[in-house]
Design a protein around this motif. Structure first.
Motif, PDB file in Angstrom:
ATOM      1  N   VAL A 123       0.872  -1.169   0.000  1.00  0.00           N
ATOM      2  CA  VAL A 123       0.000   0.000   0.000  1.00  0.00           C
ATOM      3  C   VAL A 123       0.910   1.219   0.000  1.00  0.00           C
ATOM      4  CG1 VAL A 123      -1.794   1.296   1.209  1.00  0.00           C
ATOM      5  CG2 VAL A 123      -1.799  -1.217   1.276  1.00  0.00           C
ATOM      6  N   GLY A 124       0.767   2.070  -0.991  1.00  0.00           N
ATOM      7  CA  GLY A 124       1.682   3.195  -1.096  1.00  0.00           C
ATOM      8  C   GLY A 124       1.022   4.456  -1.617  1.00  0.00           C
ATOM      9  N   MET A 125       1.865   5.468  -1.785  1.00  0.00           N
ATOM     10  CA  MET A 125       1.418   6.774  -2.251  1.00  0.00           C
ATOM     11  C   MET A 125       2.129   7.136  -3.534  1.00  0.00           C
ATOM     12  SD  MET A 125       1.493   8.718   1.452  1.00  0.00           S
ATOM     13  CE  MET A 125       3.023   7.928   1.964  1.00  0.00           C
ATOM     14  N   ALA A 126       1.547   8.064  -4.281  1.00  0.00           N
ATOM     15  CA  ALA A 126       2.154   8.529  -5.522  1.00  0.00           C
ATOM     16  C   ALA A 126       1.911  10.022  -5.671  1.00  0.00           C
ATOM     17  CB  ALA A 126       1.574   7.769  -6.716  1.00  0.00           C
ATOM     18  N   GLU A 163       8.065  11.067   4.468  1.00  0.00           N
ATOM     19  CA  GLU A 163       8.906  11.204   3.283  1.00  0.00           C
ATOM     20  C   GLU A 163       8.046  11.682   2.120  1.00  0.00           C
ATOM     21  OE1 GLU A 163      12.634  10.921   1.313  1.00  0.00           O
ATOM     22  OE2 GLU A 163      12.220  10.442   3.410  1.00  0.00           O
ATOM     23  N   ASP A 164       8.574  12.610   1.328  1.00  0.00           N
ATOM     24  CA  ASP A 164       7.849  13.073   0.156  1.00  0.00           C
ATOM     25  C   ASP A 164       7.798  11.982  -0.912  1.00  0.00           C
ATOM     26  OD1 ASP A 164       7.363  15.569   1.233  1.00  0.00           O
ATOM     27  OD2 ASP A 164       9.195  16.450   0.383  1.00  0.00           O
ATOM     28  N   VAL A 165       6.752  12.017  -1.718  1.00  0.00           N
ATOM     29  CA  VAL A 165       6.583  11.058  -2.807  1.00  0.00           C
ATOM     30  C   VAL A 165       7.009  11.716  -4.112  1.00  0.00           C
ATOM     31  CG1 VAL A 165       4.948   9.604  -4.021  1.00  0.00           C
ATOM     32  CG2 VAL A 165       4.655  10.023  -1.579  1.00  0.00           C
ATOM     33  N   HIS A 166       7.785  11.006  -4.918  1.00  0.00           N
ATOM     34  CA  HIS A 166       8.315  11.590  -6.150  1.00  0.00           C
ATOM     35  C   HIS A 166       7.786  10.910  -7.409  1.00  0.00           C
ATOM     36  CE1 HIS A 166      11.068  13.957  -3.720  1.00  0.00           C
ATOM     37  NE2 HIS A 166      11.457  12.847  -3.103  1.00  0.00           N
ATOM     38  N   SER A 168       5.132   9.264 -10.028  1.00  0.00           N
ATOM     39  CA  SER A 168       3.737   9.505 -10.374  1.00  0.00           C
ATOM     40  C   SER A 168       2.956   8.198 -10.289  1.00  0.00           C
ATOM     41  CB  SER A 168       3.635  10.072 -11.791  1.00  0.00           C
ATOM     42  OG  SER A 168       3.978   9.074 -12.747  1.00  0.00           O
ATOM     43  N   TRP A 169       1.627   8.323 -10.340  1.00  0.00           N
ATOM     44  CA  TRP A 169       0.768   7.149 -10.330  1.00  0.00           C
ATOM     45  C   TRP A 169       1.093   6.242 -11.521  1.00  0.00           C
ATOM     46  CZ3 TRP A 169      -2.167   6.440  -6.114  1.00  0.00           C
ATOM     47  CH2 TRP A 169      -2.484   7.560  -5.343  1.00  0.00           C
ATOM     48  N   ARG A 170       1.260   6.828 -12.664  1.00  0.00           N
ATOM     49  CA  ARG A 170       1.555   6.030 -13.864  1.00  0.00           C
ATOM     50  C   ARG A 170       2.904   5.335 -13.738  1.00  0.00           C
ATOM     51  NH1 ARG A 170       2.118   8.336 -20.097  1.00  0.00           N
ATOM     52  NH2 ARG A 170       2.523   6.306 -21.079  1.00  0.00           N
ATOM     53  N   GLN A 171       3.905   6.039 -13.245  1.00  0.00           N
ATOM     54  CA  GLN A 171       5.230   5.441 -13.097  1.00  0.00           C
ATOM     55  C   GLN A 171       5.198   4.258 -12.130  1.00  0.00           C
ATOM     56  OE1 GLN A 171       7.261   9.053 -11.905  1.00  0.00           O
ATOM     57  NE2 GLN A 171       8.417   9.120 -13.829  1.00  0.00           N
ATOM     58  N   ILE A 172       4.480   4.430 -11.042  1.00  0.00           N
ATOM     59  CA  ILE A 172       4.410   3.353 -10.052  1.00  0.00           C
ATOM     60  C   ILE A 172       3.639   2.162 -10.607  1.00  0.00           C
ATOM     61  CG2 ILE A 172       3.341   2.698  -7.851  1.00  0.00           C
ATOM     62  CD1 ILE A 172       4.267   5.379  -6.748  1.00  0.00           C
ATOM     63  N   ARG A 173       2.540   2.424 -11.281  1.00  0.00           N
ATOM     64  CA  ARG A 173       1.766   1.318 -11.861  1.00  0.00           C
ATOM     65  C   ARG A 173       2.608   0.533 -12.860  1.00  0.00           C
ATOM     66  NH1 ARG A 173      -1.648   4.018 -14.458  1.00  0.00           N
ATOM     67  NH2 ARG A 173      -0.909   3.610 -16.566  1.00  0.00           N
ATOM     68  N   GLN A 174       3.289   1.245 -13.736  1.00  0.00           N
ATOM     69  CA  GLN A 174       4.097   0.569 -14.753  1.00  0.00           C
ATOM     70  C   GLN A 174       5.243  -0.214 -14.124  1.00  0.00           C
ATOM     71  OE1 GLN A 174       5.144   3.852 -17.342  1.00  0.00           O
ATOM     72  NE2 GLN A 174       3.356   3.529 -18.660  1.00  0.00           N
ATOM     73  N   ALA A 175       5.902   0.378 -13.119  1.00  0.00           N
ATOM     74  CA  ALA A 175       7.015  -0.303 -12.457  1.00  0.00           C
ATOM     75  C   ALA A 175       6.537  -1.532 -11.704  1.00  0.00           C
ATOM     76  CB  ALA A 175       7.728   0.666 -11.519  1.00  0.00           C
ATOM     77  N   ALA A 176       5.419  -1.400 -11.009  1.00  0.00           N
ATOM     78  CA  ALA A 176       4.887  -2.531 -10.249  1.00  0.00           C
ATOM     79  C   ALA A 176       4.515  -3.678 -11.178  1.00  0.00           C
ATOM     80  CB  ALA A 176       3.676  -2.092  -9.436  1.00  0.00           C
ATOM     81  N   GLN A 177       3.882  -3.356 -12.300  1.00  0.00           N
ATOM     82  CA  GLN A 177       3.475  -4.403 -13.232  1.00  0.00           C
ATOM     83  C   GLN A 177       4.677  -5.062 -13.900  1.00  0.00           C
ATOM     84  OE1 GLN A 177       0.743  -2.113 -15.631  1.00  0.00           O
ATOM     85  NE2 GLN A 177      -1.012  -2.627 -14.334  1.00  0.00           N
ATOM     86  N   ARG A 178       5.756  -4.324 -14.029  1.00  0.00           N
ATOM     87  CA  ARG A 178       6.981  -4.904 -14.597  1.00  0.00           C
ATOM     88  C   ARG A 178       7.717  -5.771 -13.589  1.00  0.00           C
ATOM     89  NH1 ARG A 178      11.951  -2.761 -14.181  1.00  0.00           N
ATOM     90  NH2 ARG A 178      11.088  -0.701 -13.673  1.00  0.00           N
ATOM     91  N   LEU A 179       7.798  -5.290 -12.357  1.00  0.00           N
ATOM     92  CA  LEU A 179       8.546  -6.006 -11.320  1.00  0.00           C
ATOM     93  C   LEU A 179       7.768  -7.178 -10.738  1.00  0.00           C
ATOM     94  CD1 LEU A 179       9.916  -2.850  -9.469  1.00  0.00           C
ATOM     95  CD2 LEU A 179      11.262  -4.428 -10.875  1.00  0.00           C
TER      96      LEU A 179
END
Length: 205
Positions: A123-126, A163-166, A168-179
């Motif tokens: 569970v995270g933030m973007a 901690e600040d979030v750097h 974006s929602w799209r970046q996190i979604r794409q990275a999560a789906q790749r990893l």
């Protein structure tokens, strides 16, 4: 028992608890903070380890009035501490944790800690980057205000690292789906995303 406090992370605890597999053996709560979620997980798993690198948070967790007998708290950095065995946990949770670390490194490490056939929940933030991001986030304002009012206000344990979030929602979604191939990724109304991933029994990271 009701939660001692409410905030956007606590609001998502049911998402985590609902994802715990039946008959779960060993669970790991990475970045456990004051141990609130860890104690809840104790009712769903045979044993639970709560790990946090903050000595203040681990102190709060250990000094709680009730710590279930199947819970162990460890002061350590889940990302770097070699004492946490990889592939040993049937369930791994990380709530508001991965943005404190390099995202790819943190997710990869959490995946490695998860046992083959086990489940990982993040569970995270973007960060908002597009007009649509800001519109969706704005829709969460009235809901947040209502939930806060119903739960006595938004608060949490003193000294919780921020901690600040750097990314974006799209970046996190794409990275999560790749990893985490095949993971379920969804964005929630209260400015969080939830990732649920079942690690393959054969192979996987």
């Amino acid at each position: 028992m009701s939660d001692p406090y409410w905030n956007h992370n606590v609001h998502h605890h049911p998402d985590v608890l609902d994802a715990v597999p039946d008959g779960c053996g060993k669970a790991l709560d990475a970045g456990c903070g004051d141990g609130l979620l860890t104690r809840k997980l104790a009712a769903r798993a045979a044993s639970v380890t709560g790990v946090d690198r903050s000595p203040e948070m681990i102190k709060l967790a250990r000094e709680h009035a009730y710590v279930p007998g199947n819970v162990t708290y460890v002061e350590a950095d889940f990302l770097a501490d070699g004492s946490l065995p990889e592939g040993a946990y049937d369930f791994v949770s990380a709530v508001a944790v991965v943005h404190h670390e390099p995202f790819e490194e943190a997710v990869t490490r959490l995946a490695r800690l998860t046992a083959p056939g086990g489940r990982l929940v993040i569970v995270g933030m973007a960060a908002n980057r597009t007009v649509l991001d800001w519109v969706i986030s704005a829709c969460g304002v009235p809901a947040s205000m209502l939930y806060a009012r119903l739960n006595g206000g938004k608060r949490g344990p003193a000294g919780m690292p921020m901690e600040d979030v750097h990314m974006s929602w799209r970046q996190i979604r794409q990275a999560a789906q790749r990893l985490l191939p095949g993971c379920d990724w969804r964005r929630t109304l209260l400015w969080r995303y939830v990732v649920v991933w079942d690690k393959p029994r054969e192979g996987g990271s």
